[in-house]
Motif scaffolding. Sequence first.
Motif, PDB file in Angstrom:
ATOM      1  N   ARG A 290       1.048  -1.227   0.316  1.00  0.00           N
ATOM      2  CA  ARG A 290       0.151  -0.175  -0.028  1.00  0.00           C
ATOM      3  C   ARG A 290       1.239   1.256   0.285  1.00  0.00           C
ATOM      4  NH1 ARG A 290      -3.176  -3.489   3.576  1.00  0.00           N
ATOM      5  NH2 ARG A 290      -2.307  -2.254   5.151  1.00  0.00           N
ATOM      6  N   THR A 291       1.686   1.399   0.366  1.00  0.00           N
ATOM      7  CA  THR A 291       2.894   2.485   0.856  1.00  0.00           C
ATOM      8  C   THR A 291       3.244   2.799  -0.898  1.00  0.00           C
ATOM      9  OG1 THR A 291       3.247   1.496   2.972  1.00  0.00           O
ATOM     10  CG2 THR A 291       5.007   3.337   2.052  1.00  0.00           C
TER      11      THR A 291
ATOM     12  N   ASP B 241       0.443   3.671  -3.268  1.00  0.00           N
ATOM     13  CA  ASP B 241      -0.308   5.617  -2.366  1.00  0.00           C
ATOM     14  C   ASP B 241       1.801   6.380  -2.812  1.00  0.00           C
ATOM     15  OD1 ASP B 241      -1.503   4.915  -0.623  1.00  0.00           O
ATOM     16  OD2 ASP B 241      -0.858   4.652   1.240  1.00  0.00           O
TER      17      ASP B 241
ATOM     18  N   THR C  83      -0.653   5.625  -7.094  1.00  0.00           N
ATOM     19  CA  THR C  83      -1.205   6.949  -7.068  1.00  0.00           C
ATOM     20  C   THR C  83      -0.579   8.739  -7.455  1.00  0.00           C
ATOM     21  OG1 THR C  83      -2.234   5.906  -5.242  1.00  0.00           O
ATOM     22  CG2 THR C  83      -3.016   7.871  -5.696  1.00  0.00           C
TER      23      THR C  83
END
Length: 153
Positions: free
Chosen positions: A72-73, A76, A80
């Motif tokens: 997820r990091t 992000d 993203t």
Amino acid sequence: MPRRLLLATLFLAVAGCASPPPASIHTKDPASSTLQGDATRPAQAQWLRTELYFSVGPLEGKEGVISPTRWRTFLDQEVTPRFPDGFSVLDAYGQWRDHGAKEPERLGTKVIVILHENTPQRGKDIEAIRLAWKRITGDLSVLRLSQPAEVSF
């Protein structure tokens, strides 16, 4: 008794049909929606569907496995910002056999699917994501598949 149960079921089914549809989460006025699409994403643009395949570690054993938090990091920080309008992430199983290896590695895999305009900047963004993953993990490759796509919003 079964007739009463049948009537009660029928009543509930008909009552459910009379309920208003749920409110859309994407527009404040669903009645204003049309099939004309999103004017900010022109239909005449040349679109690509790009899939990127990332190993998140071996299926057997814990060594070398990328944690969900680390994944997820990465999304992000690297994906993203380059594609803020959206992308999809799929969980997959992958196999990879290095040259000379007798058996394939069985890998947990993440696939990012991005629909984007076919521009030099978008190509650079894709390559930056691939390079970032290789630097973070030490992997030798991130498979890229790009193909023309007909896109409508």
